[in-house]
Structures are given as C-alpha cells and as structure tokens.
Design an enzyme around this catalytic site. Structure first.
Site, PDB file in Angstrom:
ATOM      1  N   GLY A  21       0.824  -1.218   0.000  1.00 53.75           N
ATOM      2  CA  GLY A  21       0.000   0.000   0.000  1.00 53.75           C
ATOM      3  C   GLY A  21       0.852   1.260   0.000  1.00 53.75           C
ATOM      4  N   ASP A  22       0.182   2.377  -0.146  1.00 52.65           N
ATOM      5  CA  ASP A  22       0.848   3.691  -0.084  1.00 52.65           C
ATOM      6  C   ASP A  22       1.952   3.866  -1.113  1.00 52.65           C
ATOM      7  OD1 ASP A  22      -0.733   4.233   2.282  1.00 52.65           O
ATOM      8  OD2 ASP A  22       0.657   2.947   3.354  1.00 52.65           O
ATOM      9  N   ASN A  48     -10.520   1.975   5.319  1.00 51.30           N
ATOM     10  CA  ASN A  48      -9.129   1.773   5.750  1.00 51.30           C
ATOM     11  C   ASN A  48      -8.189   2.438   4.758  1.00 51.30           C
ATOM     12  OD1 ASN A  48      -9.991  -0.116   3.859  1.00 51.30           O
ATOM     13  ND2 ASN A  48      -8.870  -1.829   4.734  1.00 51.30           N
ATOM     14  N   ARG A 154     -21.552 -15.639   5.945  1.00 48.85           N
ATOM     15  CA  ARG A 154     -22.892 -15.580   5.340  1.00 48.85           C
ATOM     16  C   ARG A 154     -23.953 -14.995   6.269  1.00 48.85           C
ATOM     17  NH1 ARG A 154     -22.271 -21.568   3.030  1.00 48.85           N
ATOM     18  NH2 ARG A 154     -21.722 -21.801   5.213  1.00 48.85           N
ATOM     19  N   GLN A 227      -5.300  -0.507  -0.930  1.00 48.99           N
ATOM     20  CA  GLN A 227      -4.222  -1.224  -0.237  1.00 48.99           C
ATOM     21  C   GLN A 227      -3.173  -1.747  -1.236  1.00 48.99           C
ATOM     22  OE1 GLN A 227      -7.624  -2.180   1.053  1.00 48.99           O
ATOM     23  NE2 GLN A 227      -7.304  -0.445   2.347  1.00 48.99           N
ATOM     24  N   THR A 356      -3.185   9.768  10.076  1.00 47.41           N
ATOM     25  CA  THR A 356      -2.730   9.552  11.448  1.00 47.41           C
ATOM     26  C   THR A 356      -1.340  10.119  11.711  1.00 47.41           C
ATOM     27  OG1 THR A 356      -1.780   7.479  10.736  1.00 47.41           O
ATOM     28  CG2 THR A 356      -4.006   7.380  11.658  1.00 47.41           C
ATOM     29  N   GLY A 357      -0.572  10.375  10.667  1.00 47.59           N
ATOM     30  CA  GLY A 357       0.813  10.814  10.864  1.00 47.59           C
ATOM     31  C   GLY A 357       1.712   9.656  11.273  1.00 47.59           C
ATOM     32  N   ARG A 358       1.147   8.425  11.306  1.00 45.72           N
ATOM     33  CA  ARG A 358       1.933   7.237  11.684  1.00 45.72           C
ATOM     34  C   ARG A 358       3.156   7.093  10.780  1.00 45.72           C
ATOM     35  NH1 ARG A 358      -0.822   1.339  12.276  1.00 45.72           N
ATOM     36  NH2 ARG A 358      -2.082   1.898  10.493  1.00 45.72           N
TER      37      ARG A 358
HETATM   38  P1  IMP Z   1      -7.363  -3.305   8.304  1.00 42.95           P
HETATM   39  O1  IMP Z   1      -7.503  -3.263   6.815  1.00 42.95           O
HETATM   40  O2  IMP Z   1      -7.848  -2.051   8.953  1.00 42.95           O
HETATM   41  O3  IMP Z   1      -7.970  -4.526   8.915  1.00 42.95           O
HETATM   42  O4  IMP Z   1      -5.781  -3.373   8.614  1.00 42.95           O
HETATM   43  C1  IMP Z   1      -5.010  -4.523   8.309  1.00 42.95           C
HETATM   44  C2  IMP Z   1      -3.584  -4.171   7.919  1.00 42.95           C
HETATM   45  O5  IMP Z   1      -3.587  -3.507   6.653  1.00 42.95           O
HETATM   46  C3  IMP Z   1      -2.870  -3.216   8.883  1.00 42.95           C
HETATM   47  O6  IMP Z   1      -1.500  -3.568   8.923  1.00 42.95           O
HETATM   48  C4  IMP Z   1      -3.027  -1.844   8.213  1.00 42.95           C
HETATM   49  O7  IMP Z   1      -2.004  -0.946   8.591  1.00 42.95           O
HETATM   50  C5  IMP Z   1      -2.935  -2.231   6.746  1.00 42.95           C
HETATM   51  N1  IMP Z   1      -3.658  -1.316   5.862  1.00 42.95           N
HETATM   52  C6  IMP Z   1      -4.997  -1.228   5.697  1.00 42.95           C
HETATM   53  N2  IMP Z   1      -5.288  -0.290   4.792  1.00 42.95           N
HETATM   54  C7  IMP Z   1      -4.122   0.226   4.354  1.00 42.95           C
HETATM   55  C8  IMP Z   1      -3.780   1.229   3.380  1.00 42.95           C
HETATM   56  O8  IMP Z   1      -4.625   1.839   2.701  1.00 42.95           O
HETATM   57  N3  IMP Z   1      -2.429   1.465   3.215  1.00 42.95           N
HETATM   58  C9  IMP Z   1      -1.488   0.785   3.908  1.00 42.95           C
HETATM   59  N4  IMP Z   1      -1.759  -0.140   4.816  1.00 42.95           N
HETATM   60  C10 IMP Z   1      -3.063  -0.425   5.042  1.00 42.95           C
END
Ligand code: IMP
Length: 477
Positions: A21-22, A48, A154, A227, A356-358
C-alpha cells in the site's frame, strides 16, 4: 512517448499496488480519471484506505469515494463496487464534503451487494483491536475485518437489506450472539442507520449489470485499487493483511469483471525504497525488527521525528512544512547506521500516514516481492518516488534472499521464511534531482541500469517512471 500513447486502444485500466500500500496509486488514478475514463470504480476495502483529492484547490481526504467523483459533472460514473465494505456515516460525511465544495455526484452508483460496516463491527475492531505494539497486526480499527468476517460467514448485512426493515431486523437479531460482548438493540441500530440509508437510496444499483452495460457500450473503465498485493487476504503476508483480496483479480471481481478483461493492468512499485504500515515481516526493512517496534510505538509522528533530529519545520494551515532536502536529512539518508538511514528516507520522502501521521516503515525495494507481484498482477510496472532519493550517495535493490545457507529468488509468504531471510543486495551509484527528466534516456545511467536489472530479475516491464508528485513529472517509456 506520452501517457496518451500508452492508452491507445485501451478500454480498461487497473491501478493496483504491488507492495504493502501507499505506493502513490492516486497520482495515476487521478490522471486517468480526469483525462480518460468514463467510469471509475472501486472493488475492495473500505475506509481503511485514504486518498487525497484536490477539489477547488483544497486537499480533501476521501476514504470511500474514488477520486473520479470530481468529474461527475462531465457525466463520468463512479462506482462503489460489490466487493467493498461501506461505513454509512463515513460515506455520508464524504457526500457532505462534496456538497460543501459544490461537487455533484449525480452519477454515483453504489452496489446493492456491497457489505455494510455496522456499528458493532467498528466497536469490535476497537475493543478487540490489539495495538501493534501489543502484538496485534496494527489494523486501522475501522471495522473492516469484522464486516468481511460476517460476509464470509454468510451473515453479513448488505446495502439492499437497508430497504427491507423486517429482513434487516431479522439479520441483526441473528448476529446478536456473535457480538455478545456488546448490547445490540436492532431497532436502535436501524433507526440510527435510516437517515443514511434514505440518503444513499437514489444511488443504489445492481452495479455489476451496470458495469456489464458500460463494457458493452465501449465505455472506458478505470479500476482504482485499494491497499496493496502484499496486504491481500489471499496473497499477502498472512495474517498481517487486510481482509479483502486487493490483487488485480480481487479488484476486478469486486466490480463484476474478470482480470482478463483489463487491458492495462498497472502494478505500482515504490522504487528504489519501499514502505509498510502496521505489523508483519518486511525483509528489506532498514533496521529490521527494531524499526518495526519503533514504528509501532506512539510518539514517532512526522513532527516528533523532525523535533528529535533538530530539523527546522513550521506548521502552515495545520500542515507540517520542512525542506525535504535539509542537509541534516541528507546526512541521515547517507548514514552508515541503517536505522537512522531509514528515518532519513522516511523524512525525505514524507512517508507518514495521511490521516494519522503514523510513520511508515522503510526499506530497499525488494525484487523478490516484485517478482511475486508480477506473477499475480502481471508484468506492467509503474515505478514511483525515485525522485525522493535524490542526494543519496548510493542505493540498493534486493535480488534474492539467503535462507538456510541457500540463495532463493522465489517469494513465500510464510512468516517463518520471511523473518529469517537475509536479502541479497546490489548497490548502485546515487543520483541528484531527476524531477525535470521527461525522457527515459535522460534518467541517470545508474538508475536506468537498476531499472533494467530489476526488469530482468522480476520479469516485469517498466512502462512508467514517476519523477514527482505532479502529473507532468512522469516518464513514459
Ligand atoms: P485493516 O484493513 O484495517 O484490517 O488493517 C489490516 C492491515 O492492513 C494493517 O497492517 C493496516 O495498517 C494495513 N492497511 C490497511 N489499509 C491500508 C492502506 O490503505 N495502506 C497501507 N496499509 C493499510
């Protein structure tokens, strides 16, 4: 050659991330949406994901609605596909944002079959959501996993259920015992959802048959991935993954198409460094396990790291501004200490979560991962962000791993394997500013050499090299 040449005779494009992702899908989906597509569609995930859409010169972050929505007034269709999970208040908020910017959404189509993220899904994800530092996978906590869990079991609630109160009530009653840690009152939940349901009702359709009609009519269709392949439930580094299949296959099936129907499947690869958010193995990570746990801790946002390393910065309109080529940052990216180098690359490339700035974990681009992605998503590659590494004295790419004394070039998603491999690197001479380059032959020779070695190793074909965030900053091969 320009981007337009690449599009000759193409009816369908998918923009899919080949890493975690990203990788900068947004730049290309924006371009194709604004210059080319008649239809833009998303097939997987929910809120997400996040992408920045520039509307009326303001940056807005959208989590559900694809970037193509800004072309609604030109008659472009925007689809939220059957494979998505939709949080109704979040969707409604995004519609408010569009209203406030006077962006129309008359051609928005929401799949009647998409799953809903119910309030109890969000609660479950928050309550059960173990933070990454406590050993959880670092989920975004938005209810994505629980909603997909119900779908597979389901018992999921889908968009069309919203319009049959009795059925909705029966379905909620049925899941009550699954969510026994919560007090579930079906009537209360339904009452809270009804205003959102009424709001979206005019847009709800059988989007699969709409998509098939668009295809028959020869409309140009853009699929926006979410993602990345290595986060796919099917192909990613399980269990450190999201809950949908965000590969090309999953994305196509999430809108009712087959991957075979995609004429131009573009796999995005950040190069020559890559990133990962959340927990899970990342063989080429700078600083290895210590970086993984450092990034999981609170207190390492963009501003924290800038302060810690004494880098001048200021806040303008709530946004942090700093010189990405500050001499202190350049010193860090050339540091002999990998951990420091990784932070330097994060700072110079601005690798922090948009909402989030993470801090995103950083490492050299892994050819083994890319080779695996080529096998699943196909050979066409788009390389992003090489411009961010300007000023590094050298860079590396991973070609193969050493595992139990042998050199292997095949990926395996097993954690026991990925945690115990030693990547084999090839070093290349660094380069300076490449943002003005528009022709492949004018890229620095070491970068071209790296691209060609990467192609030989992965079996991919690099079609585009992005040399900056702006649309013009693009080299088409
Ligand atoms: P979830 O999709 O919220 O269940 O997260 C599951 C995993 O996927 C975690 O490690 C998140 O950080 C990662 N994740 C979910 N969506 C993204 C995104 O759009 N970019 C990068 N990582 C993501």
């Amino acid at each position: 050659m320009g981007l337009d040449d690449l599009l000759k005779g193409v009816q369908t494009i998918a923009v899919i991330c080949n890493q975690w992702g990203d990788t900068g899908k947004g730049k290309f989906s924006d371009y194709f949406a604004s210059q080319w597509a008649d239809v833009t569609a998303r097939g997987t995930g929910g809120n997400n994901a996040g992408h920045t859409v520039v509307v009326n010169r303001k940056e807005k972050i959208f989590h559900l609605i694809p970037a193509g929505i800004s072309n609604d007034s030109n008659g472009q269709f925007t689809i939220l596909g059957n494979g998505m999970v939709i949080d109704l208040p979040v969707l409604s908020h995004e519609l408010d944002e569009l209203d406030s910017e006077e962006i129309t959404y008359n051609n928005l189509l929401i799949s009647k079959d998409a799953s809903i993220i119910m309030p109890y899904h969000v609660n479950r994800d928050k309550v059960k959501h173990q933070s990454q530092k406590d050993g959880g996978i670092g989920s975004t906590g938005r209810g994505i996993g629980p909603s997909y869990t119900d779908k597979v079991a389901r018992r999921g609630i889908i968009i069309e259920d919203l319009f049959d109160r009795d059925r909705l009530s029966r379905k909620i009653e049925k899941v009550r015992e699954v969510y026994s840690e919560q007090t579930i009152n079906a009537d209360e939940i339904i009452d809270s959802l009804m205003p959102f349901a009424n709001r979206i009702k005019p847009f709800v359709r059988d989007t699969v048959s709409e998509m098939h009609r668009f295809m028959r009519e020869g409309k140009k269709v853009l699929l926006e991935g979410a993602q990345g392949l290595l986060l796919s439930i099917e192909h990613g580094t399980y269990p450190y993954v999201t809950s949908s299949d965000c590969s090309l296959n999953g994305t196509a099936s999430g809108v009712g198409l087959s991957a075979k129907m995609i004429d131009l499947p573009l796999g995005i690869v950040k190069f020559p460094f890559m990133t990962r958010v959340g927990a899970g193995p990342f063989p080429t990570e700078f600083g290895g396990r210590s970086s993984e746990s450092y990034c999981a801790e609170e207190g390492h946002t963009n501003s924290d790291e800038l302060k810690h390393y004494g880098i001048t910065h200021r806040i303008v309109n709530g946004k942090i501004r700093y010189d990405r080529n500050d001499p202190k940052i350049i010193e860090m990216i050339n540091s002999g200490d990998e951990f420091t180098q990784g932070i330097g690359i994060r700072l110079t490339a601005g690798e922090y979560g948009a909402t989030t700035g993470r801090p995103r974990r950083t490492g050299w681009t892994d050819g083994v991962v890319a080779r695996y992605a080529v096998g699943i998503n196909g050979p066409l590659l788009v390389l992003t962000k090489p411009d961010s590494l300007a000023g590094a004295k050298e860079f590396k790419l991973g070609y193969g791993y050493k595992f139990e004394g042998r050199v292997v070039d095949a990926f395996s998603k097993s954690e026991g394997f990925l945690r115990n491999v030693t990547p084999q690197y090839q070093s290349y001479e660094g380069y300076g500013d490449i943002s003005k380059v528009r022709h492949y032959d004018n890229l620095p020779s070491s970068l071209r050499q790296a691209i060609e070695d990467f192609e030989s190793f992965t079996g991919g074909r690099v079609a585009i090299v992005s040399v900056g965030a702006d649309r013009e900053e693009t080299v088409v091969r």
